[in-house]
Design a protein around this motif. Structure first.
Motif, PDB file in Angstrom:
ATOM      1  N   MET A 114       0.390  -0.987  -0.450  1.00  0.00           N
ATOM      2  CA  MET A 114       0.201   0.145  -0.066  1.00  0.00           C
ATOM      3  C   MET A 114       0.502   1.372  -0.300  1.00  0.00           C
ATOM      4  N   TRP A 115       1.881   0.984   1.011  1.00  0.00           N
ATOM      5  CA  TRP A 115       2.465   2.403   0.751  1.00  0.00           C
ATOM      6  C   TRP A 115       3.760   2.387  -0.014  1.00  0.00           C
ATOM      7  N   GLY A 116       3.696   1.213  -1.065  1.00  0.00           N
ATOM      8  CA  GLY A 116       5.034   1.436  -1.765  1.00  0.00           C
ATOM      9  C   GLY A 116       4.109   2.185  -3.129  1.00  0.00           C
ATOM     10  N   LEU A 117       2.852   2.011  -3.666  1.00  0.00           N
ATOM     11  CA  LEU A 117       2.231   2.370  -4.298  1.00  0.00           C
ATOM     12  C   LEU A 117       1.526   3.479  -3.992  1.00  0.00           C
ATOM     13  N   LEU A 118       1.377   4.319  -3.234  1.00  0.00           N
ATOM     14  CA  LEU A 118       1.370   5.699  -2.808  1.00  0.00           C
ATOM     15  C   LEU A 118       2.538   6.436  -2.839  1.00  0.00           C
ATOM     16  N   ILE A 119       3.664   5.890  -2.922  1.00  0.00           N
ATOM     17  CA  ILE A 119       4.752   6.184  -2.674  1.00  0.00           C
ATOM     18  C   ILE A 119       5.136   6.698  -4.693  1.00  0.00           C
ATOM     19  N   ARG A 120       4.850   5.506  -5.587  1.00  0.00           N
ATOM     20  CA  ARG A 120       5.300   5.310  -6.688  1.00  0.00           C
ATOM     21  C   ARG A 120       3.801   6.764  -7.361  1.00  0.00           C
ATOM     22  N   GLY A 121       2.756   6.833  -6.474  1.00  0.00           N
ATOM     23  CA  GLY A 121       2.297   7.784  -7.331  1.00  0.00           C
ATOM     24  C   GLY A 121       2.584   9.106  -6.919  1.00  0.00           C
ATOM     25  N   LEU A 122       3.125   9.574  -5.894  1.00  0.00           N
ATOM     26  CA  LEU A 122       3.918  10.541  -5.118  1.00  0.00           C
ATOM     27  C   LEU A 122       4.491  10.814  -6.499  1.00  0.00           C
ATOM     28  N   ASN A 123       6.004   9.821  -6.802  1.00  0.00           N
ATOM     29  CA  ASN A 123       6.925  10.730  -7.484  1.00  0.00           C
ATOM     30  C   ASN A 123       6.594  10.542  -8.818  1.00  0.00           C
ATOM     31  N   GLU A 124       5.497  10.050  -9.198  1.00  0.00           N
ATOM     32  CA  GLU A 124       5.181  10.504 -10.699  1.00  0.00           C
ATOM     33  C   GLU A 124       3.942  11.766 -10.598  1.00  0.00           C
ATOM     34  N   GLY A 125       4.515  11.999  -9.509  1.00  0.00           N
ATOM     35  CA  GLY A 125       3.082  13.299  -9.074  1.00  0.00           C
ATOM     36  C   GLY A 125       1.818  13.477  -9.797  1.00  0.00           C
ATOM     37  N   LEU A 126       1.226  12.335  -9.588  1.00  0.00           N
ATOM     38  CA  LEU A 126      -0.443  11.915  -9.369  1.00  0.00           C
ATOM     39  C   LEU A 126      -1.193  12.710  -8.336  1.00  0.00           C
ATOM     40  N   PHE A 127      -0.426  13.027  -7.191  1.00  0.00           N
ATOM     41  CA  PHE A 127      -0.702  13.583  -6.261  1.00  0.00           C
ATOM     42  C   PHE A 127       0.239  13.985  -5.438  1.00  0.00           C
ATOM     43  N   GLY A 128      -0.151  14.597  -4.208  1.00  0.00           N
ATOM     44  CA  GLY A 128       0.291  15.544  -3.339  1.00  0.00           C
ATOM     45  C   GLY A 128       0.667  14.629  -1.928  1.00  0.00           C
ATOM     46  N   PRO A 129       1.716  15.284  -0.878  1.00  0.00           N
ATOM     47  CA  PRO A 129       1.574  14.507  -0.251  1.00  0.00           C
ATOM     48  C   PRO A 129       0.667  14.597   0.811  1.00  0.00           C
ATOM     49  N   GLU A 130      -0.005  15.192   0.670  1.00  0.00           N
ATOM     50  CA  GLU A 130      -0.939  15.343   1.472  1.00  0.00           C
ATOM     51  C   GLU A 130      -1.750  14.551   1.138  1.00  0.00           C
ATOM     52  N   VAL A 131      -1.828  13.077   0.466  1.00  0.00           N
ATOM     53  CA  VAL A 131      -2.757  12.240   0.050  1.00  0.00           C
ATOM     54  C   VAL A 131      -2.164  11.607   1.087  1.00  0.00           C
ATOM     55  N   LEU A 132      -0.853  11.279   1.080  1.00  0.00           N
ATOM     56  CA  LEU A 132       0.548  10.263   2.318  1.00  0.00           C
ATOM     57  C   LEU A 132      -0.401  10.487   3.294  1.00  0.00           C
ATOM     58  N   ALA A 133      -0.730  11.483   3.656  1.00  0.00           N
ATOM     59  CA  ALA A 133      -1.078  12.062   5.455  1.00  0.00           C
ATOM     60  C   ALA A 133      -2.055  11.830   5.288  1.00  0.00           C
ATOM     61  N   GLY A 185     -10.692  12.408  -2.084  1.00  0.00           N
ATOM     62  CA  GLY A 185     -11.589  13.014  -3.386  1.00  0.00           C
ATOM     63  C   GLY A 185     -10.809  14.535  -3.720  1.00  0.00           C
ATOM     64  N   ALA A 186     -11.179  15.240  -2.443  1.00  0.00           N
ATOM     65  CA  ALA A 186     -10.959  17.005  -2.470  1.00  0.00           C
ATOM     66  C   ALA A 186      -9.419  17.089  -2.780  1.00  0.00           C
ATOM     67  N   LEU A 187      -8.753  16.891  -2.318  1.00  0.00           N
ATOM     68  CA  LEU A 187      -6.807  16.510  -1.661  1.00  0.00           C
ATOM     69  C   LEU A 187      -6.233  15.812  -3.240  1.00  0.00           C
TER      70      LEU A 187
END
Length: 330
Positions: A114-133, A185-187
């Motif tokens: 789960m965290w690996g998927l989120l980190i990839r999405g962050l690195n690829e610019g799909l969303f910002g760190p607030e999604v991980l938060a 959804g908002a983030l």
């Protein structure tokens, strides 16, 4: 063009299973066991349509929705072990199919993915760190709610009130089921989630869990979990709390004696007795009314705001899903 719920489910399932491939086929089968059983992917669907309703891209929404489905699956593995559950999605739980340490490790592996998927999405610019938060909030709040739920059973507490139940469920189930998808959804669209999402979402999520407790007593095989499993596990549901508040003294003493026993020591006849008492009492109908009250309050506050979002077609799907959520049609 906004994809249909079935198209979104198919896309989520493909991504979920695709993210859990491994060179070791036996290990891969273990990781994919719960995700491959299907499930309604309700939380993933909510994330996707919430994202699209707020103006996020489909790719970002699917990415975050897949991550929340990964969360759901690893939490269910751990939850089944902690509760000693017998069935999940109509089949034996993972720790009944495999040695418990292997099942536990599979849950840990899905958590990491789960965290690996989120980190990839962050690195690829799909969303910002607030999604991980936000995912961190999901994990910490769910863990605390699970702590309360387990502690009540392990310590034999039976002096609980409906307010205790509402507080526990708000953390354990309601936040990740309804609040987090709306906030995500908002983030995902770079917007600040309104406070309304937590206020109304908690009402919807608690209503969902109350109806899950009802289905554990009334549900048929389509429910997907062991019927009356909550009684074997000693769950302090709203229904049980209400029943114990109103039961005749001798029935309460008998019920408490049963609930004090570990699962493997509970006589089937006594479990059936309590099950029948709960169904015959007014506790189930009262719990259903509480769920209805909460659902109406949550939807009544939320829908006018959702009607203002830019993605009107996606917002319509989101409203339908939230309504189905509390009516247990999703």
């Amino acid at each position: 063009m906004v994809p249909s719920p079935q198209e979104v489910k198919d896309a989520l399932r493909e991504r979920l299973l695709g993210h859990l491939t491994h060179l070791d086929p036996a290990y891969q089968a273990l990781l994919q066991e719960y995700p491959s059983r299907g499930g309604k992917m309700l939380r993933g669907l909510l994330v996707v349509y919430a994202g699209l309703a707020h103006g996020a891209t489909l790719e970002a929404s699917l990415w975050a929705g897949t991550a929340l489905e990964l969360f759901q699956n690893w939490v269910l593995i751990h939850d089944d072990i902690e509760d000693g559950s017998e069935e999940r999605r109509g089949k034996p739980t993972l720790h009944r199919l495999y040695p418990m340490p292997l099942a536990l490790n599979a849950g840990d592996a899905l958590h990491g993915e789960m965290w690996g998927l989120l980190i990839r999405g962050l690195n690829e610019g799909l969303f910002g760190p607030e999604v991980l938060a936000e995912f961190h909030q999901v994990v910490r709040r769910t863990a605390y709610g699970q702590h309360m739920d387990l502690l009540w059973t392990l310590s034999g507490r039976l002096d609980l009130t409906p307010e205790d139940y509402f507080r526990m469920v708000a953390h354990k189930a309601a936040y990740y089921t309804a609040v987090a998808p709306l906030r995500l959804g908002a983030l995902l669209a770079g917007r600040e989630p309104p406070a309304l999402y937590e206020e109304a979402g908690l009402k919807l999520g608690v209503a969902f869990q109350i109806m899950d407790d009802v289905l554990n007593l009334e549900g048929d095989k389509a429910y997907g979990k062991e019927r009356a499993g909550d009684l074997y596990e000693g769950k302090r549901t709203l229904i049980l709390i209400r029943y114990l508040e109103e039961a005749p003294k001798e029935d309460r003493i008998r019920a408490e004696a049963l609930l004090s026993l570990p699962r493997e020591a509970k006589p089937e006849a006594e479990v059936r007795w309590l099950w029948e008492r709960l169904l015959a009492s007014g506790a189930v109908a009262w719990a259903k009314e509480e769920a209805k009250r909460l659902a109406q309050g949550g939807l009544g506050a939320l829908i006018p705001y959702l009607d203002t979002l830019p993605g009107r077609e996606a917002a319509s799907h989101l409203q339908n899903l939230l309504t189905a959520l509390v009516e247990r049609r999703a």
